[in-house]
Design a protein around this motif. Structure first.
Motif, PDB file in Angstrom:
ATOM      1  N   THR A   1      32.460  26.133  67.587  1.00  0.00           N
ATOM      2  CA  THR A   1      33.724  25.523  67.995  1.00  0.00           C
ATOM      3  C   THR A   1      34.620  26.507  68.736  1.00  0.00           C
ATOM      4  OG1 THR A   1      34.786  25.998  65.857  1.00  0.00           O
ATOM      5  CG2 THR A   1      33.680  23.863  66.098  1.00  0.00           C
ATOM      6  N   ALA A   2      34.241  27.792  68.770  1.00  0.00           N
ATOM      7  CA  ALA A   2      35.014  28.785  69.522  1.00  0.00           C
ATOM      8  C   ALA A   2      34.316  29.173  70.813  1.00  0.00           C
ATOM      9  CB  ALA A   2      35.254  30.035  68.668  1.00  0.00           C
ATOM     10  N   GLY A   3      33.200  28.522  71.131  1.00  0.00           N
ATOM     11  CA  GLY A   3      32.466  28.832  72.349  1.00  0.00           C
ATOM     12  C   GLY A   3      33.158  28.301  73.593  1.00  0.00           C
ATOM     13  N   THR A   4      32.845  28.898  74.735  1.00  0.00           N
ATOM     14  CA  THR A   4      33.485  28.507  75.991  1.00  0.00           C
ATOM     15  C   THR A   4      33.204  27.053  76.343  1.00  0.00           C
ATOM     16  OG1 THR A   4      33.283  30.777  76.814  1.00  0.00           O
ATOM     17  CG2 THR A   4      33.705  29.056  78.441  1.00  0.00           C
ATOM     18  N   ALA A   5      31.958  26.624  76.179  1.00  0.00           N
ATOM     19  CA  ALA A   5      31.622  25.236  76.514  1.00  0.00           C
ATOM     20  C   ALA A   5      32.412  24.260  75.650  1.00  0.00           C
ATOM     21  CB  ALA A   5      30.119  24.998  76.339  1.00  0.00           C
TER      22      ALA A   5
ATOM     23  N   VAL B   1      34.947  38.397  83.490  1.00  0.00           N
ATOM     24  CA  VAL B   1      34.120  38.112  82.314  1.00  0.00           C
ATOM     25  C   VAL B   1      33.291  36.885  82.654  1.00  0.00           C
ATOM     26  CG1 VAL B   1      34.057  37.476  79.877  1.00  0.00           C
ATOM     27  CG2 VAL B   1      35.790  39.082  80.688  1.00  0.00           C
ATOM     28  N   ASP B   2      31.960  37.016  82.529  1.00  0.00           N
ATOM     29  CA  ASP B   2      31.049  35.923  82.840  1.00  0.00           C
ATOM     30  C   ASP B   2      30.500  35.309  81.560  1.00  0.00           C
ATOM     31  OD1 ASP B   2      31.455  36.703  85.433  1.00  0.00           O
ATOM     32  OD2 ASP B   2      29.354  37.190  85.867  1.00  0.00           O
ATOM     33  N   THR B   3      30.436  33.992  81.527  1.00  0.00           N
ATOM     34  CA  THR B   3      29.807  33.282  80.419  1.00  0.00           C
ATOM     35  C   THR B   3      28.810  32.290  80.996  1.00  0.00           C
ATOM     36  OG1 THR B   3      31.518  31.568  80.331  1.00  0.00           O
ATOM     37  CG2 THR B   3      31.850  33.525  78.962  1.00  0.00           C
ATOM     38  N   ALA B   4      27.786  31.957  80.215  1.00  0.00           N
ATOM     39  CA  ALA B   4      26.735  31.084  80.723  1.00  0.00           C
ATOM     40  C   ALA B   4      26.245  30.140  79.640  1.00  0.00           C
ATOM     41  CB  ALA B   4      25.569  31.923  81.243  1.00  0.00           C
TER      42      ALA B   4
ATOM     43  N   GLY C   1      15.254  26.958  79.030  1.00  0.00           N
ATOM     44  CA  GLY C   1      14.814  28.174  79.705  1.00  0.00           C
ATOM     45  C   GLY C   1      15.525  28.500  80.999  1.00  0.00           C
ATOM     46  N   ARG C   2      16.595  27.762  81.329  1.00  0.00           N
ATOM     47  CA  ARG C   2      17.314  28.025  82.573  1.00  0.00           C
ATOM     48  C   ARG C   2      18.826  27.960  82.357  1.00  0.00           C
ATOM     49  NH1 ARG C   2      14.243  25.037  87.654  1.00  0.00           N
ATOM     50  NH2 ARG C   2      12.394  26.388  87.665  1.00  0.00           N
ATOM     51  N   ILE C   3      19.552  28.609  83.245  1.00  0.00           N
ATOM     52  CA  ILE C   3      21.014  28.594  83.183  1.00  0.00           C
ATOM     53  C   ILE C   3      21.513  27.285  83.790  1.00  0.00           C
ATOM     54  CG2 ILE C   3      23.115  29.674  84.060  1.00  0.00           C
ATOM     55  CD1 ILE C   3      21.609  32.362  83.964  1.00  0.00           C
TER      56      ILE C   3
END
Length: 288
Positions: A102-106, A258-261, A266-268
């Motif tokens: 619940t604290a993740g960027t998405a 700052v990058d997030t993904a 298996g892919r971004i």
């Protein structure tokens, strides 16, 4: 020493965690933490509160609910895409309250689409297991209404996050390969690592150069990423951000982004870059 003073260090991460999830802002959350501390000390009988942690969290949520209204108004005039302020949790972060999904960027981005009451009800019940009776006190609604708010929020979130995220090991493998390909400027390798429908979002807030719209499609994303790196060499440094391994981006030894993904199959599937200097963490923010 009062009970509040004695227990505050143990409860502070939860107070911060509630405020951060509701506002999406580290700066606002830090201000709310200080406000809760002051209000708690000013309240008579606080040491006699049966569940001090729950009480402090609800005080933080009430304040964050007020802040969220003004924050959403500010975002209407925000230049370009808005991304949540990244939170450096550090490899040794020992507070589970700062590390769950619940604290993740998405998740924070999806919660931006919820109404403020839905967001508060979801955060308090889902992340902190606060009873609906106490959530009702925060929102000024009945417990039954708060239950409906949380349920509606869960349905919206489930619909917006349909793809199952990759296991930690797979995710870190993909990001390691991405980092290598990016720093080698290997276009073919990058295309293999990106989902065909991948998106690239940059948040400059009008303060630095950044795309004003979300870029979609693997080919266009790779072109945009390599165009930026061609102007000056960027170094991606793995770091724990919002409880997961992401990247701190350095140019000439200076933190610039700052990058997030997001990774699935298996892919971004989504790559995001926070460039707004006001949102970049300072070294002291490695742990909450």
């Amino acid at each position: 020493m009062s009970r509040l003073d004695e227990e505050w260090p143990a409860h502070r991460p939860a107070v911060f965690g509630a405020a951060y999830r509701i506002t999406g802002s580290v700066a606002d959350a830090e201000d709310i933490v200080q406000d809760v501390w002051i209000r708690a000390h000013a309240r008579d009988g606080v040491d006699d509160v049966r569940d001090l942690r729950a009480w402090l969290i609800t005080v933080a949520a009430r304040r964050a609910y007020d802040v969220l209204g003004s924050a959403r108004a500010r975002r209407v005039d925000y230049v370009g895409p808005w991304l949540p302020e990244p939170l450096l949790t550090g490899p040794d972060a020992a507070e589970p309250v700062l590390l769950d999904e619940t604290a993740g960027t998405a998740m924070l981005l999806v919660m931006e689409e919820l109404s403020p009451p839905e967001r508060v009800a979801f955060v308090l019940h889902q992340a902190f297991d606060v009873p609906y009776e106490q959530i009702a006190d925060v929102l000024g609604r009945t417990p039954a209404a708060c239950r409906q708010l949380a349920s509606r929020a869960r349905r919206k979130i489930a619909a917006a996050l349909p793809r199952r995220p990759a296991p930690v090991a797979e995710r870190e493998r993909v990001l390691k390969a991405f980092r290598s390909a990016y720093e080698r400027r290997d276009e073919a390798a990058l295309l293999e690592l990106l989902d065909p429908d991948a998106t690239y979002t940059t948040d400059g807030g009008g303060r630095v150069f950044a795309a004003r719209k979300i870029i979609a499609g693997a080919g266009r994303v790779v072109t945009a990423l390599l165009r930026v790196s061609a102007r000056s060499a960027l170094r991606l440094v793995p770091a724990q951000v919002n409880g997961r391994i992401e990247f701190l981006v350095y140019r000439d030894g200076r933190l610039t982004a700052v990058d997030t993904a997001e990774v699935a199959d298996g892919r971004i599937t989504a790559y995001r870059r926070v460039l707004n200097p006001a949102k970049l963490p300072s070294p002291r923010e490695g742990r909450r």
